[in-house]
Design an enzyme around this catalytic site. Sequence first.
Site, PDB file in Angstrom:
ATOM      1  N   ASN A   9       0.862  -1.182   0.000  1.00 50.59           N
ATOM      2  CA  ASN A   9       0.000   0.000   0.000  1.00 50.59           C
ATOM      3  C   ASN A   9       0.898   1.231   0.000  1.00 50.59           C
ATOM      4  O   ASN A   9       1.437   1.622   1.038  1.00 50.59           O
ATOM      5  CB  ASN A   9      -0.903  -0.011   1.235  1.00 50.59           C
ATOM      6  N   LYS A  11       0.112   4.222  -0.359  1.00 46.71           N
ATOM      7  CA  LYS A  11      -0.569   5.405   0.199  1.00 46.71           C
ATOM      8  C   LYS A  11      -0.351   6.597  -0.741  1.00 46.71           C
ATOM      9  O   LYS A  11      -0.275   6.425  -1.949  1.00 46.71           O
ATOM     10  CB  LYS A  11      -0.104   5.662   1.626  1.00 46.71           C
ATOM     11  N   HIS A  95      -9.558   0.887   5.254  1.00 51.11           N
ATOM     12  CA  HIS A  95      -8.249   1.104   5.872  1.00 51.11           C
ATOM     13  C   HIS A  95      -8.410   2.041   7.062  1.00 51.11           C
ATOM     14  O   HIS A  95      -9.248   2.943   7.058  1.00 51.11           O
ATOM     15  CB  HIS A  95      -7.275   1.699   4.853  1.00 51.11           C
ATOM     16  N   GLU A  97      -6.844   4.502   8.078  1.00 47.50           N
ATOM     17  CA  GLU A  97      -6.725   5.931   7.773  1.00 47.50           C
ATOM     18  C   GLU A  97      -8.010   6.466   7.161  1.00 47.50           C
ATOM     19  O   GLU A  97      -8.378   7.633   7.385  1.00 47.50           O
ATOM     20  CB  GLU A  97      -5.527   6.155   6.848  1.00 47.50           C
ATOM     21  N   GLU A 167      -5.357  -4.689  11.061  1.00 45.00           N
ATOM     22  CA  GLU A 167      -4.371  -3.623  11.236  1.00 45.00           C
ATOM     23  C   GLU A 167      -4.736  -2.804  12.459  1.00 45.00           C
ATOM     24  O   GLU A 167      -5.608  -1.936  12.401  1.00 45.00           O
ATOM     25  CB  GLU A 167      -4.281  -2.738   9.992  1.00 45.00           C
ATOM     26  N   GLY A 173       1.809   3.413  10.942  1.00 37.99           N
ATOM     27  CA  GLY A 173       2.693   4.558  10.768  1.00 37.99           C
ATOM     28  C   GLY A 173       3.380   5.021  12.036  1.00 37.99           C
ATOM     29  O   GLY A 173       3.999   6.084  12.050  1.00 37.99           O
ATOM     30  N   SER A 208       3.037  -1.544  10.505  1.00 42.89           N
ATOM     31  CA  SER A 208       4.494  -1.410  10.600  1.00 42.89           C
ATOM     32  C   SER A 208       5.211  -2.735  10.351  1.00 42.89           C
ATOM     33  O   SER A 208       6.160  -3.099  11.056  1.00 42.89           O
ATOM     34  CB  SER A 208       4.893  -0.823  11.954  1.00 42.89           C
TER      35      SER A 208
END
Length: 246
Positions: A9, A11, A95, A97, A167, A173, A208
């Site tokens: 990914n 991003k 996701h 985010e 996740e 991150g 991560s």
Amino acid sequence: MPNPLVVANWKMNGDRAFAGAFFSALDLSGVVADVAICPPFPYLMQVVESAGKMGSGKLSVGAQNVSAEEAGAFTGEVSADMLGDCGARYAIVGHSERRTLYGESSELVAKKFAAAKGAGLVPIICVGETLEEREAGRTLDVISAQLQAVVDHAGAESWRGVVVAYEPVWAIGTGKTATPEQAQEVHRFIRERLGEAGVETPLLYGGSVKGSNAAALFAQQDIDGALVGGASLDAKEFTGICRAAG
């Protein structure tokens, strides 16, 4: 058990030059795992072309997001049919985010999941808890509710032919990662929660993942691969993660 799968990914990173350099450095020789690259929308077709030139039947392309709508007056949205027309096989939905930064509810994620699957894409649905929820002992309750939203919208049979990625939000991150044992506990719960479909559903860990911790994560019984963020921007490190998966 499902074949290992490793998903990159990228991003909101990279440009046309980056994408070209990435594929020049990517070496999947001897890799057993299936591999998918999810670039930003503008580079989707470039990545599809580059992946095709590699001639690997194990390499596919996916999108980082997808609209819940099929077509119409939805400025800025990209439909599942459009993604498929561009050569995408996968679409990431839910996701962390998207959930935290853009307020996507589990109900909206379920609609995106159904839209992707209805158009012939393989949804990669992400689930996970915040640090506050983990510390409150609510991890499994939160994930159960996120999965139930899909069942409520699309039915329990919709779990066949999809991918689920765990996740933990607190590991995205931050450089932190769940221990292999923590991740395994949640993955086992997800597999059981999916019922019969869980036997064949790839369960990925995202949070991560790096070359230094990938092997320990993949050694767990119910971790079938990874959804890789920052480390997927380094082709050599990403290749190492793919090799660790099988």
